[in-house]
Design a protein around this motif. Structure first.
Motif, PDB file in Angstrom:
ATOM      1  N   ALA A  31      -7.313   7.519   2.579  1.00 43.41           N
ATOM      2  CA  ALA A  31      -7.440   6.795   1.311  1.00 43.41           C
ATOM      3  C   ALA A  31      -6.969   5.348   1.471  1.00 43.41           C
ATOM      4  O   ALA A  31      -7.605   4.423   0.953  1.00 43.41           O
ATOM      5  N   LEU A  32      -5.881   5.137   2.195  1.00 40.64           N
ATOM      6  CA  LEU A  32      -5.395   3.774   2.426  1.00 40.64           C
ATOM      7  C   LEU A  32      -6.420   2.950   3.195  1.00 40.64           C
ATOM      8  O   LEU A  32      -6.694   1.793   2.851  1.00 40.64           O
ATOM      9  N   ARG A  33      -7.007   3.569   4.220  1.00 42.19           N
ATOM     10  CA  ARG A  33      -8.042   2.854   4.996  1.00 42.19           C
ATOM     11  C   ARG A  33      -9.266   2.550   4.136  1.00 42.19           C
ATOM     12  O   ARG A  33      -9.825   1.458   4.207  1.00 42.19           O
ATOM     13  N   ASP A  34      -9.684   3.528   3.312  1.00 41.15           N
ATOM     14  CA  ASP A  34     -10.827   3.313   2.423  1.00 41.15           C
ATOM     15  C   ASP A  34     -10.580   2.153   1.456  1.00 41.15           C
ATOM     16  O   ASP A  34     -11.507   1.442   1.082  1.00 41.15           O
ATOM     17  N   LEU A  35      -9.327   1.982   1.054  1.00 43.54           N
ATOM     18  CA  LEU A  35      -8.973   0.888   0.143  1.00 43.54           C
ATOM     19  C   LEU A  35      -8.748  -0.425   0.887  1.00 43.54           C
ATOM     20  O   LEU A  35      -8.458  -1.451   0.275  1.00 43.54           O
ATOM     21  N   GLY A  36      -8.842  -0.380   2.202  1.00 40.93           N
ATOM     22  CA  GLY A  36      -8.658  -1.587   3.008  1.00 40.93           C
ATOM     23  C   GLY A  36      -7.210  -2.018   3.150  1.00 40.93           C
ATOM     24  O   GLY A  36      -6.927  -3.186   3.416  1.00 40.93           O
ATOM     25  N   ARG A 122      -5.019  13.757  -6.522  1.00 43.78           N
ATOM     26  CA  ARG A 122      -4.623  12.562  -7.272  1.00 43.78           C
ATOM     27  C   ARG A 122      -4.176  11.414  -6.375  1.00 43.78           C
ATOM     28  O   ARG A 122      -3.582  10.451  -6.855  1.00 43.78           O
ATOM     29  N   ILE A 123      -4.467  11.475  -5.095  1.00 47.71           N
ATOM     30  CA  ILE A 123      -3.986  10.453  -4.162  1.00 47.71           C
ATOM     31  C   ILE A 123      -4.398   9.058  -4.600  1.00 47.71           C
ATOM     32  O   ILE A 123      -3.577   8.146  -4.673  1.00 47.71           O
ATOM     33  N   ARG A 124      -5.651   8.880  -4.905  1.00 47.46           N
ATOM     34  CA  ARG A 124      -6.131   7.525  -5.266  1.00 47.46           C
ATOM     35  C   ARG A 124      -5.465   7.013  -6.538  1.00 47.46           C
ATOM     36  O   ARG A 124      -5.157   5.829  -6.648  1.00 47.46           O
ATOM     37  N   ASP A 125      -5.240   7.892  -7.510  1.00 43.56           N
ATOM     38  CA  ASP A 125      -4.545   7.483  -8.740  1.00 43.56           C
ATOM     39  C   ASP A 125      -3.122   7.038  -8.421  1.00 43.56           C
ATOM     40  O   ASP A 125      -2.637   6.052  -8.971  1.00 43.56           O
ATOM     41  N   LEU A 131      -1.420  -0.952  -6.045  1.00 48.72           N
ATOM     42  CA  LEU A 131      -2.379  -2.039  -6.228  1.00 48.72           C
ATOM     43  C   LEU A 131      -2.174  -2.808  -7.538  1.00 48.72           C
ATOM     44  O   LEU A 131      -2.326  -4.015  -7.580  1.00 48.72           O
ATOM     45  N   GLU A 132      -1.804  -2.095  -8.613  1.00 49.72           N
ATOM     46  CA  GLU A 132      -1.714  -2.754  -9.901  1.00 49.72           C
ATOM     47  C   GLU A 132      -0.528  -3.695 -10.009  1.00 49.72           C
ATOM     48  O   GLU A 132      -0.504  -4.581 -10.845  1.00 49.72           O
ATOM     49  N   SER A 133       0.463  -3.541  -9.161  1.00 54.02           N
ATOM     50  CA  SER A 133       1.655  -4.381  -9.216  1.00 54.02           C
ATOM     51  C   SER A 133       1.482  -5.712  -8.510  1.00 54.02           C
ATOM     52  O   SER A 133       2.365  -6.530  -8.470  1.00 54.02           O
ATOM     53  N   GLY A 134       0.361  -5.917  -7.907  1.00 51.44           N
ATOM     54  CA  GLY A 134       0.131  -7.179  -7.215  1.00 51.44           C
ATOM     55  C   GLY A 134      -0.947  -6.990  -6.169  1.00 51.44           C
ATOM     56  O   GLY A 134      -1.374  -5.883  -5.894  1.00 51.44           O
TER      57      GLY A 134
END
Length: 138
Positions: A31-36, A122-125, A131-134
């Motif tokens: 998931a981290l890799r997919d999000l770059g 729920r990993i991505r959530d 991500l939302e914090s900066g």
């Protein structure tokens, strides 16, 4: 008062439980890799040696097994019937150590996320909290 350690059979069974490269850890890494997102694994220089961390972006992720870290309210967080006092003390100590690690990281300005073994869907959530914090993309 002396607390008994688990018997040899129990110790051998527990030793076979995988500590690294678990299914949930692999799913988080994907998931981290997919999000770059770039990360280091098991960063020993940070409090609690987070499973995944990016020091420059100041985020850390702990991936906890529900049994070992005693996930409150989870059906996987059972207490073995034999040597119950030993296990209760072990779980209490693990939970205190986990809370201390998160507290120290946050004090150093890190965004911290704990992902439990049972939260695989729920990993991505959970990662969205980082991500939302900066801006963490890079």
């Amino acid at each position: 008062m002396k607390i008994n350690r688990p018997d040899a059979e129990t110790s051998a069974r527990m030793a076979r439980i995988r500590q690294k490269g678990t299914k949930i850890e692999v799913a988080v890494a994907l998931a981290l890799r997919d999000l770059g997102l770039h990360y280091r694994k098991n960063v020993r220089k940070l409090p609690g040696s987070p499973d995944f961390a990016n020091k420059s972006k100041r985020w850390a992720i702990f991936v906890h097994g529900c049994f070992w870290h005693h996930h409150t309210g989870c059906h996987r967080a059972t207490v073995p019937k034999s040597n119950r006092r030993f296990w209760l003390n072990k779980f209490r100590d693990n939970m205190r150590r986990d809370a201390r690690s998160v507290r120290l990281l946050r004090r150093e300005g890190y965004r911290v996320v704990v992902i439990w073994e049972c939260q695989e869907p729920r990993i991505r959530d959970k990662l969205a909290k980082i991500l939302e914090s900066g801006s963490v993309n890079s």
